[in-house]
Motif scaffolding. Structure first.
Motif, PDB file in Angstrom:
ATOM      1  N   ALA A 133      10.375  -2.962  15.268  1.00  0.00           N
ATOM      2  CA  ALA A 133      10.968  -1.607  15.025  1.00  0.00           C
ATOM      3  C   ALA A 133      10.864  -1.052  13.354  1.00  0.00           C
ATOM      4  N   PHE A 134      10.778  -2.128  12.364  1.00  0.00           N
ATOM      5  CA  PHE A 134      10.401  -1.996  11.087  1.00  0.00           C
ATOM      6  C   PHE A 134       9.341  -1.398  10.758  1.00  0.00           C
ATOM      7  N   ALA A 135       8.104  -1.815  11.562  1.00  0.00           N
ATOM      8  CA  ALA A 135       6.788  -1.564  11.310  1.00  0.00           C
ATOM      9  C   ALA A 135       6.592   0.005  12.006  1.00  0.00           C
ATOM     10  N   HIS A 136       7.382   0.293  12.892  1.00  0.00           N
ATOM     11  CA  HIS A 136       7.458   1.913  13.483  1.00  0.00           C
ATOM     12  C   HIS A 136       7.852   2.457  12.561  1.00  0.00           C
ATOM     13  N   PHE A 137       8.975   2.449  11.809  1.00  0.00           N
ATOM     14  CA  PHE A 137       9.791   3.016  10.939  1.00  0.00           C
ATOM     15  C   PHE A 137       8.777   3.356   9.819  1.00  0.00           C
ATOM     16  N   ALA A 138       8.240   2.350   9.197  1.00  0.00           N
ATOM     17  CA  ALA A 138       7.479   2.393   8.078  1.00  0.00           C
ATOM     18  C   ALA A 138       6.074   3.229   8.325  1.00  0.00           C
ATOM     19  N   LEU A 139       5.779   2.939   9.617  1.00  0.00           N
ATOM     20  CA  LEU A 139       4.430   4.107   9.806  1.00  0.00           C
ATOM     21  C   LEU A 139       4.915   5.378  10.048  1.00  0.00           C
ATOM     22  N   PHE A 167       0.776  -1.141  -0.093  1.00  0.00           N
ATOM     23  CA  PHE A 167       0.056  -0.064  -0.078  1.00  0.00           C
ATOM     24  C   PHE A 167       0.839   1.303  -0.009  1.00  0.00           C
ATOM     25  N   PHE A 168       1.947   1.284   0.747  1.00  0.00           N
ATOM     26  CA  PHE A 168       2.914   2.435   0.859  1.00  0.00           C
ATOM     27  C   PHE A 168       3.398   2.686  -0.497  1.00  0.00           C
ATOM     28  N   ALA A 169       3.987   1.495  -1.104  1.00  0.00           N
ATOM     29  CA  ALA A 169       4.640   1.568  -2.504  1.00  0.00           C
ATOM     30  C   ALA A 169       3.807   2.288  -3.483  1.00  0.00           C
ATOM     31  N   ALA A 170       2.417   1.869  -3.423  1.00  0.00           N
ATOM     32  CA  ALA A 170       1.364   2.367  -4.254  1.00  0.00           C
ATOM     33  C   ALA A 170       0.816   3.787  -3.914  1.00  0.00           C
ATOM     34  N   ALA A 171       1.333   4.350  -2.840  1.00  0.00           N
ATOM     35  CA  ALA A 171       0.697   5.645  -2.336  1.00  0.00           C
ATOM     36  C   ALA A 171      -0.586   5.590  -1.843  1.00  0.00           C
ATOM     37  N   GLN A 172      -0.759   4.324  -1.393  1.00  0.00           N
ATOM     38  CA  GLN A 172      -2.117   4.281  -0.598  1.00  0.00           C
ATOM     39  C   GLN A 172      -1.925   4.598   0.753  1.00  0.00           C
ATOM     40  N   LEU A 173      -1.953   5.701   1.137  1.00  0.00           N
ATOM     41  CA  LEU A 173      -1.381   6.048   2.442  1.00  0.00           C
ATOM     42  C   LEU A 173      -2.123   5.571   3.585  1.00  0.00           C
ATOM     43  N   PHE A 202      -0.055  -0.808   9.021  1.00  0.00           N
ATOM     44  CA  PHE A 202       0.988  -0.753   9.932  1.00  0.00           C
ATOM     45  C   PHE A 202       0.420  -0.635  11.253  1.00  0.00           C
ATOM     46  N   THR A 203      -0.610  -0.369  11.555  1.00  0.00           N
ATOM     47  CA  THR A 203      -1.086  -0.049  13.015  1.00  0.00           C
ATOM     48  C   THR A 203      -1.721  -1.395  13.344  1.00  0.00           C
ATOM     49  N   VAL A 204      -2.258  -2.283  12.626  1.00  0.00           N
ATOM     50  CA  VAL A 204      -2.630  -3.627  12.958  1.00  0.00           C
ATOM     51  C   VAL A 204      -1.359  -4.482  13.329  1.00  0.00           C
ATOM     52  N   VAL A 205      -0.357  -4.324  12.556  1.00  0.00           N
ATOM     53  CA  VAL A 205       0.767  -4.961  12.836  1.00  0.00           C
ATOM     54  C   VAL A 205       1.388  -4.566  14.231  1.00  0.00           C
ATOM     55  N   LEU A 206       1.462  -3.312  14.388  1.00  0.00           N
ATOM     56  CA  LEU A 206       1.936  -2.697  15.575  1.00  0.00           C
ATOM     57  C   LEU A 206       1.024  -3.261  17.019  1.00  0.00           C
ATOM     58  N   GLU A 207      -0.057  -2.991  16.857  1.00  0.00           N
ATOM     59  CA  GLU A 207      -1.074  -3.829  17.782  1.00  0.00           C
ATOM     60  C   GLU A 207      -0.592  -5.207  18.115  1.00  0.00           C
TER      61      GLU A 207
END
Length: 126
Positions: free
Chosen positions: A83-89, A59-65, A72-77
């Motif tokens: 750390a990668f998910a925090h960085f990507a978010l 989604f990020f790569a497709a600019a579907q922010l 990313f929020t679901v992953v972090l929950e």
């Protein structure tokens, strides 16, 4: 006869193949194709955090922010120490023009993993 999941008639092996193909599509810069494959995987396995993280990246790569932010929020929950998910978010928030939220997640990423890229973006000096 192979075991199938749900009413789709798809086997667990099919989902693994779709996941791997989605990785390749993302690498080949076809994030929308990756999302399509991952939608099927996640529909059958919504608990699969790896698939959700890959879909968030697509989604990020497709600019579907907004969808990227949600994934990313679901992953972090599920994995608050990712750390990668925090960085990507953080990068997602940055692209959305939300610097306060971005800074928080850049710093969390750096605190969890002293990766030089994370440390640079955390900007602890300010």
């Amino acid at each position: 006869m192979p075991e199938t999941s749900g009413s789709t008639g798809r086997t667990p092996e099919t989902h693994v193949i779709d996941f791997r193909a989605a990785e390749q599509l993302l690498e080949a810069r076809d994030p929308r194709g990756a999302v399509k494959l991952l939608d099927k995987v996640i529909a059958e396995h919504p608990e699969n955090t790896a698939a959700r993280l890959l879909r968030a990246r697509a989604f990020f790569a497709a600019a579907q922010l907004r969808p990227a932010e949600l994934e990313f929020t679901v992953v972090l929950e599920r994995e608050p120490d990712n750390a990668f998910a925090h960085f990507a978010l953080a990068r997602t928030y940055e692209r959305q023009g939300r610097p306060v939220q971005a800074r928080r997640h850049f710093r969390l990423a750096a605190a969890l993993d002293p990766n030089p890229q994370y440390l640079q973006r955390a900007d602890f000096d300010t």
